[in-house]
Design an enzyme around this catalytic site. Structure first.
Site, short mmCIF file in Angstrom:
data_model
loop_
_atom_site.label_atom_id
_atom_site.label_comp_id
_atom_site.label_asym_id
_atom_site.label_seq_id
_atom_site.Cartn_x
_atom_site.Cartn_y
_atom_site.Cartn_z
N GLU A 1 69.39 51.40 50.61
CA GLU A 1 69.29 50.16 49.86
C GLU A 1 67.89 49.56 49.93
OE1 GLU A 1 71.59 49.47 47.95
OE2 GLU A 1 73.31 50.51 48.79
N CYS A 2 67.50 48.91 48.84
CA CYS A 2 66.19 48.26 48.78
C CYS A 2 66.25 46.83 49.31
CB CYS A 2 65.67 48.26 47.35
SG CYS A 2 66.67 47.25 46.23
N GLY A 3 67.42 46.39 49.71
CA GLY A 3 67.58 45.04 50.23
C GLY A 3 68.30 44.10 49.29
#
EC number: 1.8.4.8
Length: 244
Positions: A238-240
């Site tokens: 995940e990129c956040g």
């Protein structure tokens, strides 16, 4: 399913929020993606927004939600490091689907970030997380606030990674309702939807990419790799944006 009180749910501990939404989620699991969107628009508070990275299958959720809610703001967090093909894909879909595109970026330009911090994506998990916080999380938080969002649609699917395997249709994230209409779709269903509506995969699909983000943290798929290993050097999926 009755209307839900966002303020009341936000006051609950996270575990209690999940339990409070469990019955609604059980019912949402029985609906089609289109029915989930329609239910959310009728029962969840506005303003409504849709986020997209304009990745491999982005045309699906963009078309699906936009045809039910035309002119819904579409949030793109632009890092400045996307593939040229991604920017071209954004232009193509924005024109074809008549999207109400809202682009958000970090306060510091990519060049300024590199001057200050170096290449954060080469600095392990901690560097990647800082990079994502600057370029993804903060711009998204700003977008949700400026657009006064209370209900956020996104195109995540359980099949994409282990971190998404148990996500519900409806949750609360960053203080707003988050709806994942195609969460239970498999790759075949995605393909069939694209074909039915005359839509395309991202241009890099044909070059062997299963997932597309920034140029420096995206790899082509190779035999034996899981899809999530094609992003962030396999260190994280995940990129956040979809965590927390």
């Amino acid at each position: 399913m009755s209307k839900l009180d966002l303020n009341a749910l936000n006051e609950l501990p996270k575990v209690d929020r999940v339990l409070a939404l469990a019955e609604t989620n059980a019912q949402l699991e029985t609906l089609t993606a289109e029915e989930r969107v329609a239910w959310a628009l009728e029962n969840l508070p506005g303003e409504y927004v849709l986020s997209s990275s304009f990745g491999i299958q982005a045309a699906v959720s963009l078309h699906l939600v936009n045809q039910i809610r035309p002119d819904i703001p579409v949030i793109l967090t632009d890092t400045g490091y996307l593939f040229p093909e991604t920017y071209q894909f954004i232009d193509e879909l924005t024109d074809k689907l008549k999207l109400n595109l809202k682009v958000y970026r970090a306060g510091e330009s990519p060049a300024w970030q590199e001057a200050r911090y170096g290449k954060l994506w080469e600095q392990g998990v901690e560097g990647i997380e800082k990079y994502n916080e600057i370029n993804k999380v903060e711009p998204m938080n700003r977008a949700l606030k400026e657009l006064k969002a209370q209900t956020w649609f996104a195109g995540l699917r359980r099949e994409q990674s282990g971190s998404r395997a148990h996500l519900p249709v409806l949750a609360i994230q960053r203080g707003v309702f988050k709806v994942l209409p195609i969460i239970d779709w498999d790759n075949r269903t995605v393909y069939q939807y694209l074909q039915k509506h005359g839509l395309k995969y991202h241009p890099l699909w044909d070059q062997g990419y299963l997932s597309v983000g920034d140029t420096h943290t995206t790899r082509k798929w190779e035999p034996g790799m899981a899809e999530e290993e094609t992003r962030f050097f396999g260190l994280k999926r995940e990129c956040g944006l979809h965590e927390g």
